[in-house]
Design an enzyme around this catalytic site. Structure first.
Site, mmCIF file in Angstrom:
data_model
loop_
_atom_site.group_PDB
_atom_site.id
_atom_site.type_symbol
_atom_site.label_atom_id
_atom_site.label_comp_id
_atom_site.label_asym_id
_atom_site.label_seq_id
_atom_site.Cartn_x
_atom_site.Cartn_y
_atom_site.Cartn_z
ATOM 1 N N GLU A 39 0.811 -1.240 0.000
ATOM 2 C CA GLU A 39 0.000 0.000 0.000
ATOM 3 C C GLU A 39 0.832 1.273 0.000
ATOM 4 O O GLU A 39 0.293 2.347 -0.194
ATOM 5 C CB GLU A 39 -0.968 -0.009 1.189
ATOM 6 C CG GLU A 39 -0.272 0.119 2.518
ATOM 7 C CD GLU A 39 -0.909 1.166 3.424
ATOM 8 O OE1 GLU A 39 -2.052 1.554 3.187
ATOM 9 O OE2 GLU A 39 -0.217 1.592 4.357
ATOM 10 N N HIS A 68 -3.868 3.206 2.644
ATOM 11 C CA HIS A 68 -3.541 3.908 1.394
ATOM 12 C C HIS A 68 -3.973 3.143 0.145
ATOM 13 O O HIS A 68 -3.641 3.541 -0.971
ATOM 14 C CB HIS A 68 -2.034 4.180 1.322
ATOM 15 C CG HIS A 68 -1.560 5.165 2.336
ATOM 16 N ND1 HIS A 68 -2.165 6.379 2.547
ATOM 17 C CD2 HIS A 68 -0.535 5.116 3.218
ATOM 18 C CE1 HIS A 68 -1.536 7.034 3.508
ATOM 19 N NE2 HIS A 68 -0.554 6.278 3.934
ATOM 20 N N HIS A 152 -3.611 -4.660 9.201
ATOM 21 C CA HIS A 152 -2.981 -3.357 9.019
ATOM 22 C C HIS A 152 -3.555 -2.418 10.084
ATOM 23 O O HIS A 152 -4.686 -1.941 9.949
ATOM 24 C CB HIS A 152 -3.305 -2.873 7.604
ATOM 25 C CG HIS A 152 -2.404 -1.806 7.107
ATOM 26 N ND1 HIS A 152 -1.127 -2.058 6.674
ATOM 27 C CD2 HIS A 152 -2.571 -0.460 6.986
ATOM 28 C CE1 HIS A 152 -0.560 -0.935 6.287
ATOM 29 N NE2 HIS A 152 -1.413 0.058 6.479
ATOM 30 N N HIS A 177 1.736 -1.726 8.976
ATOM 31 C CA HIS A 177 1.377 -0.297 9.014
ATOM 32 C C HIS A 177 2.327 0.570 9.825
ATOM 33 O O HIS A 177 2.590 1.696 9.433
ATOM 34 C CB HIS A 177 -0.051 -0.068 9.528
ATOM 35 C CG HIS A 177 -0.410 1.391 9.652
ATOM 36 N ND1 HIS A 177 -0.535 2.225 8.560
ATOM 37 C CD2 HIS A 177 -0.648 2.190 10.746
ATOM 38 C CE1 HIS A 177 -0.844 3.449 8.971
ATOM 39 N NE2 HIS A 177 -0.906 3.455 10.279
HETATM 40 FE FE LIG Z 1 -0.642 2.031 6.313
#
Ligand SMILES: [Fe+2]
Length: 263
Positions: A39, A68, A152, A177
Site C-alpha cells: 500500500e 492507502h 494493518h 502499518h
Molecule cells: Fe498504512
C-alpha cells in the site's frame, strides 16, 4: 507450506530492494508463496497498476493493502480485475476491490489470504475487523486449512487481541502499518503465528519512510508541512512462516531484517 511475507514496501527504496533481492530470498529459503504489503509502493502512498505488475514480476504472489489502498484512482482497474491484490476486507460494501483471496500453488496446495484494517487510533468507522475477520477465515477454511492474515493497524493491543481471537483458526496473523519491526514473533497456544509488526521494506534512514525534515516540522509547528519520501538506505523487513499442510497450524515464524547496499 513455507510462506514469506514482506513488510510494507515503501517507495523507490523498497521496490529496488525487492528487484535486487526477492528472487534469491525466495530460492535460498525454498519459499512456496510470497505475500507482500504494497500500500506504500508508490512514493509512500498507494499502488499503481504498473507497480502491481512489477512486484508480481519480482516474485510476489499476493499483494495486500491498508489505509492507502484507495489513494490512487488508477487502482479501480487492478482491484477489480486481479485476484492477487487485496484491500482491507472491513471497508463498507460498495467500495472497489476485495479483502480476501484464495491462492493456489502449482502443486495444487492453496492458501487463503485475508486483509483487515484496525480501528484503534486509526479509522474508527470501519466495520469490526474481529467479527469480519473471523467470518472470512472460517469461510476460507472450508477450502484450505492454511490461512494468512495481514492486519494493518496502529495499536499493538488491537493486533495482539485479533491474533488471540482467531488463534487456532488462522495459520498466521501479522501486523503491518507502523513500519517498525517488532521482536515479539511467536506461536500462540492454538497454533497461530504472530508478530505485532513485520516492519518496512524501504528506507531505513527516514521517519517511517519519509525524510525527517517535513515530519519534524509538522510536530514542531502543528501545521501542514510537505512529506517527501526518503530515497536512501534500502532494507528488507519480513517474516518466514512454516505451516503444517494438513492442520494449517504454524510450525515456526522467523524474522528477516536485511540492509542492502545498492548503487
Ligand atoms: Fe498504512
Amino acid at each position: 507450506m513455507r510462506i514469506l511475507f514482506i513488510g510494507d514496501i515503501f517507495g523507490n527504496p523498497g521496490r529496488r530492494a525487492l528487484a535486487e533481492r526477492l528472487s534469491s530470498l525466495i530460492d535460498d529459503n525454498s519459499v512456496d508463496v510470497c505475500i507482500a504489503n504494497g500500500e506504500n509502493a508508490a512514493g509512500g502512498r498507494g499502488i499503481t497498476a504498473n507497480l502491481f505488475k512489477k512486484l508480481r514480476k519480482y516474485g510476489v504472489h499476493v499483494i495486500t493493502g491498508g489505509n492507502h489502498s484507495f489513494a490512487i484512482p488508477d487502482n479501480d482497474k487492478i482491484f477489480m480485475d486481479h485476484p492477487a491484490i487485496l484491500r482491507p476486507h472491513n471497508y463498507p460494501p460498495g467500495n472497489i476491490g476485495k479483502g480476501t483471496t484464495l491462492f493456489t500453488l502449482e502443486d495444487g496446495r492453496s492458501i487463503g489470504v485475508v486483509n483487515l484494517q484496525g480501528r484503534t487510533f486509526f479509522h474508527e468507522t470501519l466495520d469490526c475487523p474481529f467479527r469480519m475477520g473471523k467470518a472470512a477465515i472460517k469461510e476460507l477454511r472450508e477450502t484450505t486449512p492454511i490461512i494468512f492474515v495481514d492486519f494493518h493497524a496502529e495499536a499493538s493491543s488491537e493486533k495482539i487481541a485479533l491474533a488471540w481471537h482467531v488463534d487456532g483458526l488462522a495459520t498466521a496473523v501479522v501486523g503491518t502499518h507502523t513500519h517498525v519491526q517488532t521482536a515479539d514473533e511467536h506461536i500462540l497456544p492454538g497454533g497461530t503465528a504472530f508478530i505485532t509488526d513485520v516492519g518496512m521494506t524501504g528506507p531505513e534512514n527516514s521517519c517511517i519512510g519519509m525524510k525527517p525534515e517535513g515530519v519534524i516540522k509538522r510536530f514542531l509547528l502543528q501545521t501542514y508541512a510537505r512529506f517527501e519520501p526518503s530515497n536512501s538506505s534500502p532494507m528488507i523487513n519480513g517474516v518466514i512462516i512454516d505451516a503444517d499442510d494438513d492442520t494449517g497450524k504454524a510450525l515456526s515464524i522467523s524474522r528477516i531484517f536485511e540492509r542492502l547496499s545498492l548503487p
